[in-house]
Motif scaffolding. Structure first.
Motif, PDB file in Angstrom:
ATOM      1  N   ALA A  37     -26.888  -6.959  24.589  1.00 29.18           N
ATOM      2  CA  ALA A  37     -27.317  -7.656  23.371  1.00 29.18           C
ATOM      3  C   ALA A  37     -27.751  -6.662  22.302  1.00 29.18           C
ATOM      4  N   THR A  38     -28.550  -5.680  22.691  1.00 33.36           N
ATOM      5  CA  THR A  38     -29.008  -4.660  21.749  1.00 33.36           C
ATOM      6  C   THR A  38     -27.835  -3.936  21.100  1.00 33.36           C
ATOM      7  N   HIS A  41     -35.895  -7.474  18.705  1.00 41.11           N
ATOM      8  CA  HIS A  41     -35.713  -7.359  17.267  1.00 41.11           C
ATOM      9  C   HIS A  41     -36.682  -6.356  16.643  1.00 41.11           C
ATOM     10  N   GLN A  57     -27.115 -10.165  31.670  1.00 45.01           N
ATOM     11  CA  GLN A  57     -28.272  -9.836  30.845  1.00 45.01           C
ATOM     12  C   GLN A  57     -29.032  -8.639  31.410  1.00 45.01           C
ATOM     13  N   VAL A  77     -36.909 -16.614  15.440  1.00 46.08           N
ATOM     14  CA  VAL A  77     -37.089 -16.495  16.881  1.00 46.08           C
ATOM     15  C   VAL A  77     -38.280 -17.344  17.302  1.00 46.08           C
ATOM     16  N   ASN A 121     -40.625 -16.618  22.818  1.00 46.59           N
ATOM     17  CA  ASN A 121     -39.540 -15.786  23.339  1.00 46.59           C
ATOM     18  C   ASN A 121     -39.885 -14.314  23.111  1.00 46.59           C
ATOM     19  N   ILE A 167     -31.182 -15.978  21.633  1.00 46.07           N
ATOM     20  CA  ILE A 167     -31.586 -14.864  20.795  1.00 46.07           C
ATOM     21  C   ILE A 167     -31.175 -15.130  19.364  1.00 46.07           C
ATOM     22  N   SER A 217     -37.044 -11.614  22.987  1.00 47.46           N
ATOM     23  CA  SER A 217     -36.282 -11.537  21.739  1.00 47.46           C
ATOM     24  C   SER A 217     -37.108 -10.923  20.623  1.00 47.46           C
TER      25      SER A 217
END
Length: 214
Positions: free
Chosen positions: A111-112, A146, A106, A135, A139, A48, A142
């Motif tokens: 991650a967020t 974003h 995951q 990125v 992907n 990421i 990702s």
């Protein structure tokens, strides 16, 4: 005024996210981080942001004004990944980052939440003005993550490469401190949600610093 380059590891209590907190990487984390890298290599986990290998980032240390944090769950205080800034420049007020969540942790929203906390730290405490990431076009997870965080696509590499049917071009994305602060509290929605995990969102303490003059 230039972004603060002094307080590089300290995080205020209110900047802990709903699911994770960012903390300094300790000596006891060595085996865990190395294991995360082995798991990611074995499962070919997509990276990421600007790309990130946990143990490699830790061993290289913090270059210049870059910082490296472990990502720890608020409940249970379990290390689930790590995040580091890339190319943090106090003069221009720009930075990038790389983040990695261990494969077994995951799709839980970590991650967020971690990215949100990092952006608040860099924008709110250290006075940076813009975050930029690259990125891979293939992907999609990702890119979606974003986009949901408020990043805007700013361009793509001109020479698109396709290897075995996989898109290899890079998508450049960015978000400013003002854009980050303007995000509605429920803008993150169900990003990264699985099962009954809580939805990460920003609290009242997330605000952009005053505009830099001169």
């Amino acid at each position: 005024m230039r972004p603060d380059a002094v307080s590089r590891t300290a995080l205020e209590p209110e900047q802990v996210g709903r699911k994770v907190r960012l903390r300094e990487v300790g000596l006891r984390d060595r085996r865990v981080l190395m294991g995360f890298d082995r798991d990611m290599a074995r499962e070919a986990t997509p990276l990421i942001g600007g790309g990130h290998r946990h143990w490699a980032s830790h061993r290289s240390g913090s270059a210049g004004d870059d910082i490296h944090f472990g990502i720890e769950t608020v409940r249970g205080r379990m290390l689930v990944g790590s995040v580091c800034t890339i190319g943090a420049d106090p003069v221009t007020g720009r930075f990038g980052y790389g983040i990695g969540i261990a494969p077994r942790h995951q799709r839980c929203g970590y991650a967020t939440d971690a990215i949100t906390v990092l952006l608040a730290h860099m924008f709110g405490q250290r006075g940076f003005r813009k975050c930029e990431v690259s990125v891979y076009g293939g992907n999609l997870a990702s890119l979606s993550l974003h986009g949901g965080l408020g990043f805007r696509e700013e361009g793509r590499l001109a020479d698109t490469e396709v290897v075995r049917g996989e898109i290899k071009y890079l998508v450049r994305m960015g978000i400013t401190a003002e854009e980050f602060a303007a995000r509605p509290l429920d803008a993150l929605g169900d990003l990264g949600r699985r099962g009954q995990h809580r939805r990460p969102r920003r609290g009242k303490h997330w605000r952009a610093p005053a505009a830099v003059s001169g």
